[in-house]
Write a protein that holds these residues in place. Sequence first.
Motif, PDB file in Angstrom:
ATOM      1  N   GLU A 263       1.168  -1.473   0.224  1.00 38.32           N
ATOM      2  CA  GLU A 263      -0.187   0.163  -0.085  1.00 38.32           C
ATOM      3  C   GLU A 263       0.450   1.145   0.346  1.00 38.32           C
ATOM      4  O   GLU A 263       0.555   1.626  -0.276  1.00 38.32           O
ATOM      5  N   VAL A 264       1.680   1.092   0.320  1.00 38.37           N
ATOM      6  CA  VAL A 264       2.968   2.469   0.723  1.00 38.37           C
ATOM      7  C   VAL A 264       3.392   2.636  -0.608  1.00 38.37           C
ATOM      8  O   VAL A 264       3.230   3.945  -1.272  1.00 38.37           O
ATOM      9  N   TRP A 265       3.933   1.618  -1.769  1.00 37.12           N
ATOM     10  CA  TRP A 265       4.506   1.867  -2.938  1.00 37.12           C
ATOM     11  C   TRP A 265       2.982   2.506  -3.811  1.00 37.12           C
ATOM     12  O   TRP A 265       3.203   3.530  -4.501  1.00 37.12           O
ATOM     13  N   ALA A 266       1.758   1.668  -3.268  1.00 37.19           N
ATOM     14  CA  ALA A 266       0.630   2.018  -4.779  1.00 37.19           C
ATOM     15  C   ALA A 266       0.694   3.815  -3.900  1.00 37.19           C
ATOM     16  O   ALA A 266       0.532   4.597  -5.047  1.00 37.19           O
ATOM     17  N   ARG A 267       0.856   4.154  -2.753  1.00 39.64           N
ATOM     18  CA  ARG A 267       0.287   5.595  -2.369  1.00 39.64           C
ATOM     19  C   ARG A 267       1.453   6.049  -3.356  1.00 39.64           C
ATOM     20  O   ARG A 267       1.003   7.398  -3.770  1.00 39.64           O
ATOM     21  N   LEU A 268       2.602   5.831  -2.800  1.00 45.36           N
ATOM     22  CA  LEU A 268       4.091   7.476  -3.059  1.00 45.36           C
ATOM     23  C   LEU A 268       3.898   6.976  -4.968  1.00 45.36           C
ATOM     24  O   LEU A 268       5.115   7.872  -5.325  1.00 45.36           O
ATOM     25  N   VAL A 269       3.776   5.924  -5.453  1.00 41.89           N
ATOM     26  CA  VAL A 269       4.350   5.874  -7.249  1.00 41.89           C
ATOM     27  C   VAL A 269       3.583   5.196  -7.530  1.00 41.89           C
ATOM     28  O   VAL A 269       3.135   5.790  -8.654  1.00 41.89           O
ATOM     29  N   LEU A 270       2.497   4.232  -7.700  1.00 44.21           N
ATOM     30  CA  LEU A 270       1.856   3.966  -8.297  1.00 44.21           C
ATOM     31  C   LEU A 270       0.880   5.254  -8.707  1.00 44.21           C
ATOM     32  O   LEU A 270      -0.121   4.977  -9.839  1.00 44.21           O
ATOM     33  N   GLU A 271      -0.146   5.780  -7.666  1.00 46.97           N
ATOM     34  CA  GLU A 271      -1.648   6.312  -7.834  1.00 46.97           C
ATOM     35  C   GLU A 271      -0.601   7.851  -8.975  1.00 46.97           C
ATOM     36  O   GLU A 271      -1.194   8.723  -9.159  1.00 46.97           O
ATOM     37  N   ARG A 272       0.285   8.362  -8.808  1.00 42.33           N
ATOM     38  CA  ARG A 272       0.922   9.108  -9.598  1.00 42.33           C
ATOM     39  C   ARG A 272       1.402   8.923 -10.402  1.00 42.33           C
ATOM     40  O   ARG A 272       2.049   9.502 -11.730  1.00 42.33           O
ATOM     41  N   CYS A 273       1.302   7.487 -11.326  1.00 42.54           N
ATOM     42  CA  CYS A 273       1.671   6.751 -12.218  1.00 42.54           C
ATOM     43  C   CYS A 273       0.657   6.726 -13.191  1.00 42.54           C
ATOM     44  O   CYS A 273      -0.585   5.918 -12.891  1.00 42.54           O
ATOM     45  N   ARG A 274       1.186   6.271 -14.526  1.00 44.79           N
ATOM     46  CA  ARG A 274      -0.078   6.175 -15.371  1.00 44.79           C
ATOM     47  C   ARG A 274      -0.144   5.096 -15.893  1.00 44.79           C
ATOM     48  O   ARG A 274      -1.451   4.624 -16.536  1.00 44.79           O
ATOM     49  N   MET A 275       0.954   4.075 -15.623  1.00 41.95           N
ATOM     50  CA  MET A 275       0.538   2.605 -15.608  1.00 41.95           C
ATOM     51  C   MET A 275       0.650   1.629 -14.105  1.00 41.95           C
ATOM     52  O   MET A 275       0.524   2.771 -13.543  1.00 41.95           O
ATOM     53  N   HIS A 276       1.199   0.891 -14.728  1.00 45.03           N
ATOM     54  CA  HIS A 276       0.474   0.104 -13.775  1.00 45.03           C
ATOM     55  C   HIS A 276       1.985  -0.499 -13.268  1.00 45.03           C
ATOM     56  O   HIS A 276       3.279  -1.327 -13.961  1.00 45.03           O
ATOM     57  N   LEU A 277       2.415  -0.066 -11.688  1.00 45.06           N
ATOM     58  CA  LEU A 277       3.884  -0.788 -11.567  1.00 45.06           C
ATOM     59  C   LEU A 277       3.381  -1.567 -10.417  1.00 45.06           C
ATOM     60  O   LEU A 277       3.028  -0.966  -8.990  1.00 45.06           O
ATOM     61  N   ASP A 278       3.009  -2.922 -10.357  1.00 49.62           N
ATOM     62  CA  ASP A 278       2.779  -3.809  -9.562  1.00 49.62           C
ATOM     63  C   ASP A 278       2.475  -3.810  -8.258  1.00 49.62           C
ATOM     64  O   ASP A 278       4.199  -3.738  -7.299  1.00 49.62           O
ATOM     65  N   PRO A 279       2.172  -3.208  -7.065  1.00 48.01           N
ATOM     66  CA  PRO A 279       2.534  -2.978  -5.758  1.00 48.01           C
ATOM     67  C   PRO A 279       2.930  -4.306  -4.626  1.00 48.01           C
ATOM     68  O   PRO A 279       3.373  -4.566  -4.502  1.00 48.01           O
ATOM     69  N   PRO A 280       2.162  -5.252  -5.485  1.00 51.53           N
ATOM     70  CA  PRO A 280       2.535  -7.044  -4.409  1.00 51.53           C
ATOM     71  C   PRO A 280       4.108  -7.057  -5.212  1.00 51.53           C
ATOM     72  O   PRO A 280       4.610  -7.830  -4.763  1.00 51.53           O
ATOM     73  N   ALA A 281       4.333  -6.931  -6.665  1.00 50.29           N
ATOM     74  CA  ALA A 281       5.802  -7.464  -6.702  1.00 50.29           C
ATOM     75  C   ALA A 281       7.148  -6.807  -5.996  1.00 50.29           C
ATOM     76  O   ALA A 281       7.650  -7.354  -5.213  1.00 50.29           O
ATOM     77  N   VAL A 282       6.520  -5.558  -5.733  1.00 50.77           N
ATOM     78  CA  VAL A 282       7.144  -4.692  -4.887  1.00 50.77           C
ATOM     79  C   VAL A 282       7.338  -5.402  -3.208  1.00 50.77           C
ATOM     80  O   VAL A 282       8.452  -5.354  -2.706  1.00 50.77           O
ATOM     81  N   ALA A 283       6.020  -5.570  -2.912  1.00 51.18           N
ATOM     82  CA  ALA A 283       6.641  -6.474  -1.456  1.00 51.18           C
ATOM     83  C   ALA A 283       6.100  -7.661  -1.725  1.00 51.18           C
ATOM     84  O   ALA A 283       7.267  -7.392  -0.907  1.00 51.18           O
ATOM     85  N   ILE A 284       6.675  -8.225  -2.215  1.00 43.38           N
ATOM     86  CA  ILE A 284       7.383  -9.887  -2.445  1.00 43.38           C
ATOM     87  C   ILE A 284       8.637  -9.583  -2.656  1.00 43.38           C
ATOM     88  O   ILE A 284      10.045 -10.260  -2.108  1.00 43.38           O
ATOM     89  N   ALA A 285       9.319  -8.972  -3.637  1.00 40.55           N
ATOM     90  CA  ALA A 285      10.064  -8.224  -3.584  1.00 40.55           C
ATOM     91  C   ALA A 285      11.609  -7.780  -2.150  1.00 40.55           C
ATOM     92  O   ALA A 285      12.185  -8.463  -1.860  1.00 40.55           O
ATOM     93  N   ILE A 286      10.888  -7.310  -1.589  1.00 42.02           N
ATOM     94  CA  ILE A 286      11.080  -6.458  -0.310  1.00 42.02           C
ATOM     95  C   ILE A 286      11.162  -7.409   0.429  1.00 42.02           C
ATOM     96  O   ILE A 286      11.896  -7.580   1.979  1.00 42.02           O
TER      97      ILE A 286
END
Length: 299
Positions: A263-286
């Motif tokens: 959710e942090v990635w979604a709010r800081l990055v995805l919500e500001r982006c025109r395409m899907h930058l997958d929050p689950p993939a980021v969470a799994i990687a971290i």
Amino acid sequence: MTLTLSEFVGAAGGGALGAALGALGGFALMGVIVVVATLLASVDPDTTLVGGLAFGPVFGPHVMFASGAAAAAYATYIRRHDSARDIAQPLITYNNMSIVGVGALFGVLGQFLARLAGSVPAVHTSDGKEIAMMDSLAVSVVLTALIAAALWARKPAAIRQQWLPWQHNAAAVLTIGAVAGAVAGSVYLAWPEESRPMAGLFLYGASALTLLALVFGKAVPVTHHITLPAALTAGVAAAHTDEATLILLAAVGSGLLASVLAEVWARLVLERCRMHLDPPAVAIAIMATLLALIQLGIG
């Protein structure tokens, strides 16, 4: 680093299929394959279906899902698709083979990046156990999305759009994280002990399968980034204690953290982006790297 002919052809085909089906449709298909493969692997530990098929160069999320997301960005760039954030729409509907071709190219790129990330040397604990420092597939999904964004979605979104409106506020994020973590811990404990490493992958596939509902416009909780790390955390805890309560608490804690990270990635990055930058993939990687560090720390 070069890909084998079978990897190259498989990744191109898987990427094209991911574009045609749409990222979410392809991901749900992968979920079915993962569920079946992990169940078979629990019965026959010698099967190669999990690594070779379910997470291989055709159906793996770094190929099929990532290519679908990249193709959606390209389709929007050429004004065929309404929004690159929409990864539910099957892109074959536009009858434009350049979109499918982009999927094929990103399938090959995704497989290459996964192989590259997977070549990072593992680290050994004091007792000789080999620990991978990252989830190479999740890292590949993140990198391919960033490359696609650099190509076709550089401008920030004019209007901020929530990732999952029904899974956005703090209460929902924490509740779903805790519940999915508890489910993952319980499934891990219920899984046959000799094949428990398959529990997390089974849950990942089952969670992915539920996302088929999103293709049809129905809201469902997104949990694959929670259940996988939570089950893996249960495994780490189980290596040091037999207390079921402690194992479950570890899984719940991991689920909460993974849910918050996405959710942090979604709010800081995805919500500001025109395409899907997958929050689950980021969470799994971290979470994968964090769990590796914890295992190294506790030996």
